[in-house]
Scaffold this active site. Structure first.
Site, PDB file in Angstrom:
ATOM      1  CE  LYS A 220      -2.980   2.648   3.114  1.00 35.09           C
ATOM      2  NZ  LYS A 220      -3.609   2.680   4.462  1.00 35.09           N
TER       3      LYS A 220
ATOM      4  CE  LYS B 164      -6.209   9.352   7.958  1.00 35.25           C
ATOM      5  NZ  LYS B 164      -6.713   8.187   8.695  1.00 35.25           N
TER       6      LYS B 164
ATOM      7  NE  ARG C 265     -10.655  -0.922   4.168  1.00 39.27           N
ATOM      8  CZ  ARG C 265     -11.180  -1.083   5.390  1.00 39.27           C
ATOM      9  NH1 ARG C 265     -12.357  -1.682   5.527  1.00 39.27           N
ATOM     10  NH2 ARG C 265     -10.544  -0.655   6.452  1.00 39.27           N
TER      11      ARG C 265
END
Length: 462
Positions: A229, A241, A315
């Site tokens: 990743k 965030k 992901r």
């Protein structure tokens, strides 16, 4: 070797001897010291407790010998990397580990890993203690591992203003050139067409997304594919965030760094495998063309993905990369990712989680991690939790929408994109040392890279 780690001195170089002393060995070691050094050790209060140090002078007041405490080496919590503390304790100079009572190769590796410094932005880098190669140690193997770890740590430690998708790709290109590997870079229209999830995650950044595909080794050898990743910085996207959550997000490419470090070790060791390294490199930014919560995106594998949260972007890019890797049905497919906070809540920062359906492989991984002091812990791929990823409008959601089993549902999401691989392992790692420990300075860390190298060497070396 990398400038981040001092070069090893040749064996036999003039150096101050360092005697590592366990609790059980101390009486005999103390008795063997010259009277003046024995008296000095006593006067300074030296005891062979773990991490204790005594600098013993010679007759002229120079440094004659170092005593370093190991504590009880039979204790359950004994740290075999304890000699990694020495570079941070000793004054600058040249040293040699005496072989008694230690595994010389392991102790020297711990020293090298502990001597790492990230000095790129310092105007006056500190001088460091240097180590002479212990007798009988394979200096090439030792240097190769330390150099690969330093490469990965440097990448994680570099701030995002100097390390974006292009720089991650360049690091892979440089690695390929050093080892004579084939290198392919996919970007632009081809990336947008063939890797739609990678494109969607990286589209909002001014720094374009891309995907690295490196190949090395004979085609007839066992196929091993590493996927890392490579999120150069993660704002969280439109599910942004808080500021505290962004402070360490330069390390969100820690999976790519671990994969690159592992690949460096594998190629440098000339392991008999057909190695493939795939790194999707993006920045998850915020702008008018950012992907949104509620969007439905088509993946490379053909599955449609509903976006439940834009901060679960890792992901998504891994899904496209795994689909590319899986098309060849590799013998072993390993992905590395700084993926979930849930894994950190469960296991803390020092112990990466791993997931696999192969019990035999899981045992090999645990053994390799213990062998090289790169520990991990297996967590379950609990199949019934896959239902938590159900979507009312798409084939799958990228998050469960609930507070439970976040690391497991992330692993189950990834598993959907690698059905053909003969064996698949997912590492959910932190990629950072919150504080300095022996052999592990505070900062970026390539967790599981040394483990994977040891695993592949044990599995495939003739």
């Amino acid at each position: 070797m990398s400038d981040s780690i001092p070069d090893l001195l040749p064996a036999g170089s003039p150096a101050v001897p360092v005697r590592c002393v366990s609790t059980g060995d101390w009486p005999s070691v103390e008795a063997s010291l010259p009277a003046s050094q024995r008296a000095f050790a006593a006067a300074s209060g030296f005891a062979p407790k773990a991490g204790r140090l005594a600098l013993l002078p010679d007759a002229e007041g120079g440094l004659a010998r170092v005593l370093f405490g190991l504590g009880d080496t039979d204790a359950r919590g004994y740290d075999r990397f304890l000699t990694g503390k020495l570079p941070g304790l000793l004054p600058a100079g040249d040293y040699a580990l005496e072989p008694e009572g230690i595994d010389a190769a392991e102790a020297a590796l711990a020293w090298l890993l502990g001597s790492y410094r990230f000095d790129r932005y310092r105007t006056a880098p500190q001088k460091r203690a240097r180590l002479a190669v212990p007798d009988g140690v394979d200096v090439e193997a030792l240097s190769r591992i330390a150099r690969a770890v330093a490469l990965g740590r440097d990448l994680v430690n570099t701030p995002a203003n100097d390390l974006g998708p292009a720089e991650i790709a360049q690091a892979a290109r440089d690695l390929a050139a050093r080892h004579g590997a084939a290198f392919t870079l996919i970007e632009g229209e081809v990336l947008a067409r063939d890797f739609p999830l990678v494109q969607a995650v990286g589209a909002a950044s001014t720094r374009a997304p891309r995907l690295v595909d490196l190949r090395w080794g004979p085609s007839g050898a066992p196929r091993v594919t590493l996927v890392g990743k490579g999120v150069a910085f993660d704002t969280g996207g439109l599910d942004i965030k808080p500021s505290a959550g962004m402070l360490l997000m330069k390390k969100d490419m820690g999976g790519a760094a671990a994969a690159l470090a592992a690949a460096d070790m594998v190629m440098g060791s000339n392991l008999p495998v057909c190695l493939r390294l795939i790194v999707p490199a993006v920045e998850n930014a915020v702008s008018g063309n950012a992907f949104r919560p509620g969007d439905v995106l088509r993946s490379r594998a053909g599955l449609s993905v509903e976006i439940g949260n834009t901060d679960a972007e890792g992901r998504l890019i891994l899904a496209d990369a795994l689909a590319l890797a899986d098309a060849e049905a590799p013998d072993l497919l390993i992905d590395f990712a700084t993926l979930t906070g849930a894994a950190r809540v469960a296991l803390g920062p020092d112990l990466p989680a791993f997931f696999t359906e192969d019990d035999g492989l899981a045992a090999e991984i645990a053994a390799a991690g213990d062998q090289v002091r790169d520990p991990v812990w297996r967590m379950p791929l609990h199949a019934p939790y896959a239902g938590l990823l159900d979507s009312k409008v798409a084939d799958i959601n990228n998050v469960s929408g609930g507070p439970f089993a976040g690391a497991i549902t992330a692993a189950l999401f990834l598993r959907r994109f690698a059905p053909a691989a003969k064996a698949h392992v997912h590492f959910d790692l932190y990629g950072w040392n919150p504080s300095t420990k022996p052999g592990r300075p505070e900062g970026g860390e390539v967790q599981t890279a040394r483990l994977v190298h040891a695993l592949l060497a044990a599995r495939y070396r003739a």
